[in-house]
Design an enzyme around this catalytic site. Structure first.
Site, mmCIF file in Angstrom:
data_model
loop_
_atom_site.group_PDB
_atom_site.id
_atom_site.type_symbol
_atom_site.label_atom_id
_atom_site.label_comp_id
_atom_site.label_asym_id
_atom_site.label_seq_id
_atom_site.Cartn_x
_atom_site.Cartn_y
_atom_site.Cartn_z
ATOM 1 C CD GLU A 136 19.596 7.873 -13.386
ATOM 2 O OE1 GLU A 136 20.473 7.875 -12.507
ATOM 3 O OE2 GLU A 136 18.578 8.594 -13.327
ATOM 4 C CG ASP A 137 19.376 3.296 -12.691
ATOM 5 O OD1 ASP A 137 20.439 3.867 -13.020
ATOM 6 O OD2 ASP A 137 18.696 3.643 -11.712
#
Length: 208
Positions: A136-137
Site C-alpha cells: 500500500e505505501d
C-alpha cells in the site's frame, strides 16, 4: 575477647583475621526492561543497547527486533530466514517515511510485529505484520512479495491493503477494502489478527 592476650590496645587497633576459605559470591545476573517500557519483554543487561547510543531510534528498533527474534530460536523456527528477510525488506522499503507523529514509519510495522509475537502467534504472522503496509505505501508490489515469500503470504498481505480511491468514489473504495479484508480473513484468520494489532498501534497517532 577472641582468646588473644590483652595488649593494652583498643579492639579497633587489633589486626583483623581473614575469614577461612572465604569465597566471593558470583554477581547476580541483572535483568532490565526496555527503556520506555513499551518495546517488548525484558532483555538481559549483557545484550541491552548502550544508554548513550549514537542513534537512539535505531537502538530502539534494534531492541524491538531482538525481543521478537528471541521468541523464535533459529534451530526451532523453520522460516527464520524469511523472518529475518522481512525485517530487512520492511526497513528498506519504508526508509525515509514518517508517521504523523514525526517518528520513522518503520517503527509502526515493528511494533505491530512485536504485538503479534507477544501474543504467541507464529513466525508467518510476524512476517505479515512486518510487511502489512509495503504494498500500500511503498513501491514493493504484490508480485515482488509473491516471488520473495510465496503465494499464500502475498495474498494475506494484499488482503490488508486498501483499495485505491478513484475520483469521488471514496465510499465505494472503503466498502471494497472491507470486502477484501473479510474475504482474506475467511481464508486465514491471521489477516484479522494483524489488522487488529495495526489498528491498536494506529491509536498512538490519534492526537496528530
Amino acid at each position: 575477647r577472641d582468646g588473644r592476650p590483652w595488649t593494652g590496645r583498643s579492639p579497633e587497633a587489633l589486626p583483623l583475621r581473614s575469614p577461612v576459605n572465604a569465597v566471593s559470591a558470583p554477581p547476580h545476573p541483572l535483568v532490565t526492561l526496555a527503556d520506555d517500557g513499551k518495546d517488548g519483554a525484558p532483555v538481559s543487561a549483557a545484550t541491552q543497547e548502550p544508554a548513550a547510543a549514537a542513534d537512539p531510534m535505531q537502538a530502539r528498533l534494534d531492541r524491538i527486533k531482538q525481543n521478537i527474534l528471541a521468541r523464535f530460536p533459529r534451530d526451532k523456527t523453520p522460516k527464520i530466514s524469511l523472518l529475518e528477510r522481512a525485517f530487512t525488506d520492511s526497513e528498506h522499503h519504508h526508509e525515509g517515511q514518517k508517521r504523523k507523529s514525526g517518528e520513522p514509519y518503520i517503527l509502526h510495522p515493528y511494533r505491530v510485529a512485536l504485538m503479534a509475537s507477544e501474543f504467541g502467534l507464529d513466525a508467518e504472522t510476524v512476517i505479515i505484520a512486518l510487511l502489512h503496509d509495503v504494498i500500500e505505501d511503498t513501491e514493493m508490489t504484490k508480485e515482488v512479495v509473491q516471488a520473495n515469500y510465496g503465494n499464500w503470504l502475498a495474498d494475506v498481505v494484499d488482503g490488508l491493503t486498501k483499495v485505491a480511491k478513484t475520483g469521488d468514489s471514496a465510499s465505494d473504495a472503503g466498502m471494497a477494502t472491507y470486502r477484501k479484508l473479510i474475504s482474506s480473513t475467511i481464508k486465514d484468520l491471521r489477516t484479522a489478527q494483524v489488522k487488529l494489532f495495526d489498528r491498536l498501534d494506529n491509536m498512538r497517532d490519534l492526537g496528530f
